[in-house]
Write a protein that holds these residues in place. Structure first.
Motif, short mmCIF file in Angstrom:
data_model
loop_
_atom_site.label_atom_id
_atom_site.label_comp_id
_atom_site.label_asym_id
_atom_site.label_seq_id
_atom_site.Cartn_x
_atom_site.Cartn_y
_atom_site.Cartn_z
N GLU A 182 -27.22 -10.23 45.20
CA GLU A 182 -26.71 -8.44 44.61
C GLU A 182 -25.59 -8.20 45.17
OE1 GLU A 182 -29.21 -6.85 42.91
OE2 GLU A 182 -30.87 -8.57 42.84
N GLU A 189 -27.74 -0.32 36.69
CA GLU A 189 -29.29 -0.81 35.77
C GLU A 189 -30.06 -1.41 37.37
OE1 GLU A 189 -26.58 -3.84 33.42
OE2 GLU A 189 -26.24 -2.07 34.86
N VAL A 191 -32.21 -2.49 40.10
CA VAL A 191 -33.55 -1.72 40.89
C VAL A 191 -32.30 -1.26 41.78
CG1 VAL A 191 -34.45 -3.60 41.17
CG2 VAL A 191 -35.17 -1.60 41.14
N THR A 192 -31.45 -2.22 42.62
CA THR A 192 -30.87 -2.76 44.08
C THR A 192 -29.62 -1.70 44.51
OG1 THR A 192 -30.23 -4.81 43.18
CG2 THR A 192 -31.22 -4.74 45.01
N LYS A 194 -29.53 1.27 41.31
CA LYS A 194 -30.00 1.68 41.10
C LYS A 194 -30.29 2.69 42.83
CE LYS A 194 -34.35 4.26 38.66
NZ LYS A 194 -35.73 3.64 37.96
N VAL A 195 -31.24 1.87 43.74
CA VAL A 195 -31.35 2.67 45.01
C VAL A 195 -30.47 2.84 46.16
CG1 VAL A 195 -32.88 1.61 46.20
CG2 VAL A 195 -34.19 1.11 44.66
N MET A 212 -39.01 5.47 40.26
CA MET A 212 -38.91 4.04 39.92
C MET A 212 -40.27 3.33 39.62
SD MET A 212 -36.59 3.06 42.07
CE MET A 212 -36.34 1.08 42.71
N ILE A 253 -39.94 -3.90 46.33
CA ILE A 253 -39.25 -2.42 46.42
C ILE A 253 -39.12 -1.85 46.99
CG2 ILE A 253 -38.37 -1.07 44.78
CD1 ILE A 253 -37.77 -4.17 43.47
N GLN A 275 -43.43 7.73 40.54
CA GLN A 275 -43.17 6.10 40.06
C GLN A 275 -43.69 6.58 38.68
OE1 GLN A 275 -45.91 4.38 42.85
NE2 GLN A 275 -45.26 3.02 41.98
N PHE A 279 -40.93 2.21 33.54
CA PHE A 279 -40.64 1.40 34.79
C PHE A 279 -41.06 0.22 35.02
CE2 PHE A 279 -38.24 5.38 35.47
CZ PHE A 279 -36.42 5.35 34.80
#
Length: 328
Positions: A182, A189, A191-192, A194-195, A212, A253, A275, A279
């Motif tokens: 990363e 798009e 996840v890393t 996005k967070v 998430m 995550i 959640q 996803f």
């Protein structure tokens, strides 16, 4: 002066690899897909020394043209439809680009090389997603591949096709089985990113929560800037081979969220995360962790950036971007 051609030059790996090769005195060419590609300006801004050529992994004639123009000593095939979630939505296109595209570029390089099959050294970006339903922990070069997504299946095809061209034609063709890597240049798009973006926005009062999927999935996360050096080192070897590139450390995550929120001073973060089954993957890959002992021993490669440093780097970058956009 060595010459290199990079497919997928607009992605995070392509950008970091371009910087690395330019710093080593290479003449670097990047393949970019489509007319008026919006990422054209991104490459020109971040790595202005790269010469951009138009082409497409699904169009072999464009690949042959790019090879004839760039006359490379090294080809790095980083191009792919790389967002795993999207591969279920469009498995056919993922197969054409991420799988058959590898065959196209291998065949183009073979034809270009003529009577000297090792004239061009070739790198294929394989993926830890090929391990999927993991049969061994940690995963190494000899671990059975059991992909759990159309993306993973396509990557397996490209991986074995690279081995086949090496063994059949004597090409200097290597694959890097890269675990998750990363950077601040990662697409939103993933996840890393996005967070990191959501945490930055929440801390600035621009967003209330983040939605998430599976918080318990675990990944072996490293820094893309470290991993592109491993790619380059593979092509400097006398003999082509395949290597797992990883940190050997896994994080969930949930841990990613904890470190990201801590970076902005938020310790109680659970109420800020919801959640949604949308996803969740249809077939989850629960635990990926790589054994990169071979890369360490043969290539002399080890990762330099740790997990917390990486997450902090990404959150800090998105804080700066969000402040600039909101003029805070």
């Amino acid at each position: 002066m060595k010459r290199a051609l990079i497919t997928g030059v607009t992605g995070q790996d392509g950008l970091y690899l371009s910087e690395l090769l330019l710093s080593k005195g290479y003449e670097v060419y990047g393949l970019i897909r489509g007319q008026n590609n919006p990422k054209f300006e991104l490459v020109e801004r971040l790595v202005p020394g790269v010469k951009l050529l138009t082409g497409d992994l699904t169009d072999m004639s464009s690949l042959i043209r790019a090879l004839n123009v760039s006359r490379p000593d090294e080809v790095y095939n980083l191009g792919a439809i790389s967002f795993v979630a999207y591969s279920w939505e469009n498995a056919m296109l993922t197969t054409d680009v991420t799988g058959k595209g590898v065959l196209n570029i291998l065949e183009a390089v073979r034809l270009y090389s003529g009577d000297d099959p090792a004239k061009v050294r070739f790198y294929q970006a394989s993926s830890s997603e090929m391990f999927g339903k993991v049969q061994e922990v940690p995963q190494r070069e000899s671990t059975l591949l059991w992909p759990r997504s159309p993306y993973g299946v396509a990557k397996v095809f490209g991986h074995y096709m690279t081995i086949n061209y090496r063994e059949s034609y004597g090409m200097h063709a290597s694959s890097g089985v890269l675990f998750n890597h990363e950077s601040p240049r990662r697409g939103f798009e993933f996840v890393t990113r996005k967070v990191s973006q959501a945490v930055a926005r929440i801390s600035l009062g621009l967003q209330d929560t983040i939605t998430m999927g599976n918080l318990d999935a675990k990944r072996d996360w490293g820094f893309a800037g470290d991993y592109v050096e491993a790619m380059w080192r593979m092509l400097q070897q006398d003999t082509a081979d395949d290597y797992v590139i990883s940190t050997g450390v896994t994080h969930s995550i949930r841990e990613l969220l904890e470190v990201a929120f801590a970076r902005v001073g938020i310790e109680e973060w659970e109420h800020l995360v919801t959640q949604d089954p949308r996803f969740m993957r249809p077939a989850e890959v629960e635990l990926l962790i790589g054994d990169s002992a071979k890369a360490r021993d043969v290539l002399g490669w080890t990762p330099k950036v740790g997990f917390e440093e990486l997450v902090g780097m990404m959150v800090d970058n998105d804080l700066a971007l969000q402040r600039a956009q909101a003029r805070l």
